[in-house]
Motif scaffolding. Structure first.
Motif, PDB file in Angstrom:
ATOM      1  N   LEU A 303       0.856  -1.190   0.000  1.00  0.00           N
ATOM      2  CA  LEU A 303       0.000   0.000   0.000  1.00  0.00           C
ATOM      3  C   LEU A 303       0.889   1.236   0.000  1.00  0.00           C
ATOM      4  N   GLN A 305       0.456   5.130   0.335  1.00  0.00           N
ATOM      5  CA  GLN A 305      -0.540   6.134   0.715  1.00  0.00           C
ATOM      6  C   GLN A 305      -0.333   7.426  -0.070  1.00  0.00           C
ATOM      7  N   GLN A 311      -5.197   4.927  -1.090  1.00  0.00           N
ATOM      8  CA  GLN A 311      -4.043   4.043  -1.120  1.00  0.00           C
ATOM      9  C   GLN A 311      -3.888   3.468  -2.536  1.00  0.00           C
ATOM     10  N   ARG A 351      -6.750  -1.728   6.712  1.00  0.00           N
ATOM     11  CA  ARG A 351      -6.429  -0.297   6.766  1.00  0.00           C
ATOM     12  C   ARG A 351      -7.646   0.531   7.159  1.00  0.00           C
ATOM     13  N   TYR A 352      -8.829   0.089   6.716  1.00  0.00           N
ATOM     14  CA  TYR A 352     -10.059   0.835   6.985  1.00  0.00           C
ATOM     15  C   TYR A 352     -11.087  -0.127   7.595  1.00  0.00           C
TER      16      TYR A 352
END
Length: 513
Positions: A303, A305, A311, A351-352
């Motif tokens: 990933l 960012q 991402q 990540r989320y």
């Protein structure tokens, strides 16, 4: 009575073919061996020296969705083939027309479980999946396939007549080195018409892959097909024309040697080889020679960012973009296959956390950016595509994938496909994504995505930011589109390459004026 008949049939299938059926299969093989020149003549055939001209096409790179397959280029191939030792050396001289006009020269040496590739940059080992695919294709094309079946009748199973185009042909299944080949025969000549495998394709699902044979000529007392057409579900992806064939040539001792440092242990060969991906990426000249399939042997996806809610997935042959909104995630493109999509899904969720994947945006229909789409459908995502590709995706995303069962096959979710004819906005209180269908020379139907805040543009194929620096028709088309949309000061993230500020795009245009 009906139940008893069904049980009896099931027992027959479980126990194998009835003797009469098995005999019928062996009879077809015997007839074909005789038509080829007889068992003795085939046994005397130990090696071949072949000069051939080849051509390749890729239906998954067509200009129009479902349209004419893209012509990739011409090849001259010189093959030294030790039939007894299952080893071959193939020297390729390729004149590529797509995806770039270029010349490619390399030599492949493959033996059971090992292989190497020699280029002007040096020698490297073949990946296990490349070795496995190469060996399977040698078995498919071997003039000794039927002789081996004759010598091992337990490997032969009779089949109902099989269709090739509009015609039906008597057929048998031959299991050779663990691979089931379906061989179709000509009723009149008894010669093989086609050798078929059932393959998983990331886009087309369960597929027939056929080597169709024609132009039979005598070589060393054996009839060999000199014209070979390779077809995926009836779509030609390659053809070979033998210009010359010599039987039992003297083979230098070192011609088929693979030295220790280039050997790949058979234990490392994956059990589920993505045959179609390997073969057709080789045809395309864009194969990542790695058993990890999506990344180099020493590489990994990552990933990158671009903003707290954006991402870019990099590290493979194709990239994704993940955009986090208030109530869910939007993912752009689905390169290669379920393997990459599964990584992206898991990374996005980590990540989320707690945010479902709501949309998968496919910029265009090419297979290297769409083969992993069904993994997102299995997550419940709505698929957004150019309207010119809507029917194409509705058809192919619904195909069965039973040969290698994917997540959607195992637990299907409803297929929802939305077509974008001009513009579409995906937004909530925190983020707006503007999708724009743009004119371009690459494909009939291309979307770019503008994540308005923080001003990131997703683009695939027509420009690869961080990699491409030449002014091309695709770059011009992209520049025209973003200027028309009034986009300035953006970061461009690519489906290939990496990312770059918009002034890099401006500089390419300015330097070429």
């Amino acid at each position: 009575m009906k139940y008893a008949l069904l049980v009896s049939a099931a027992l027959l299938v479980g126990a194998g073919l009835a003797p009469a059926q098995a005999q019928q299969g062996i009879d077809l093989v015997k007839q074909a061996v005789a038509a080829q020149g007889g068992a003795d003549a085939l046994r005397s055939l130990k090696a071949l020296d072949i000069k051939a001209h080849g051509q390749h096409w890729e239906p998954g790179q067509s200009y129009a969705p479902g349209g004419e397959a893209r012509f990739l280029g011409d090849s001259d191939i010189a093959v030294t083939w030790d039939l007894a030792d299952d080893a071959a050396r193939s020297a390729w001289d390729r004149s590529m027309k797509y995806p770039a006009v270029e010349t490619m020269k390399y030599t492949e040496v493959v033996r059971p479980d090992v292989g190497m590739v020699v280029t002007d940059k040096g020698t490297q080992p073949m990946s296990g999946i490349r070795v496995a695919a190469s060996l399977r294709e040698l078995e498919r094309a071997s003039p000794l396939l039927l002789l081996h079946a004759l010598d091992a009748p337990a490997s032969v199973a009779a089949l109902p007549d099989q269709k090739l185009g509009e015609a039906s042909h008597p057929a048998v299944q031959i299991t050779e080195r663990g691979t089931p080949f379906t061989v179709l025969f000509d009723r009149a000549t008894h010669l093989p018409v086609a050798v078929r495998t059932r393959d998983d394709d990331h886009v087309y699902g369960d597929s027939n892959y056929d080597m169709v044979m024609d132009d039979w000529r005598a070589v060393g007392g054996v009839k060999l097909a000199h014209a070979l057409s390779f077809q995926l579900n009836g779509m030609q992806v390659a053809k070979l024309a033998y210009a010359s064939v010599a039987a039992n040539p003297a083979v230098p001792a070192d011609a088929l040697a693979v030295t220790d440092q280039y050997k790949v242990a058979s234990a490392s060969t994956p059990t589920d080889v993505p045959y179609q991906w390997v073969l057709r990426r080789l045809f395309l000249g864009r194969f990542t020679d790695s058993d990890k399939v999506i990344v180099p042997a020493n590489g990994s996806l990552a990933l990158n960012q671009l903003a707290p809610n954006v991402q870019q997935v990099t590290g493979g042959a194709g990239n994704n973009l993940i955009v986090a909104m208030s109530d869910g995630l939007v993912v752009f493109d689905a390169p290669c296959c379920e393997t990459q999509s599964r990584w992206v899904i898991d990374a996005a969720k980590a990540r989320y956390p707690g945010k479902p994947i709501k949309y998968l945006v496919l910029t265009h229909h090419h297979m290297d950016h769409t083969g992993g789409s069904r993994a997102f459908i299995a997550e419940g995502a709505t698929v957004v595509v150019p309207d010119t590709a809507k029917a194409y995706f509705e058809r192919h995303l619904a195909q069965a994938h039973t040969i290698v069962a994917d997540a959607q096959q195992k637990q299907p979710k409803p297929l929802q496909v939305v077509g974008v004819s001009d513009t579409m906005s995906i937004k909530d209180g925190s983020v707006e994504i503007r999708l724009q269908k743009i004119a371009n020379p690459h494909v009939d139907g291309m979307l770019i995505g503008h994540v308005v805040q923080p001003n990131i543009v997703w683009v695939t194929d027509i420009w690869s930011p961080g990699r491409d620096a030449a002014k091309t028709p695709g770059v011009v088309a992209l520049n025209d589109a973003v200027k028309k949309l009034g986009i300035t000061g953006a970061t461009f993230a690519g489906g290939h390459g990496s990312n770059a500020p918009q002034d890099k795009l401006d500089a390419i245009l300015a330097a070429s004026n």
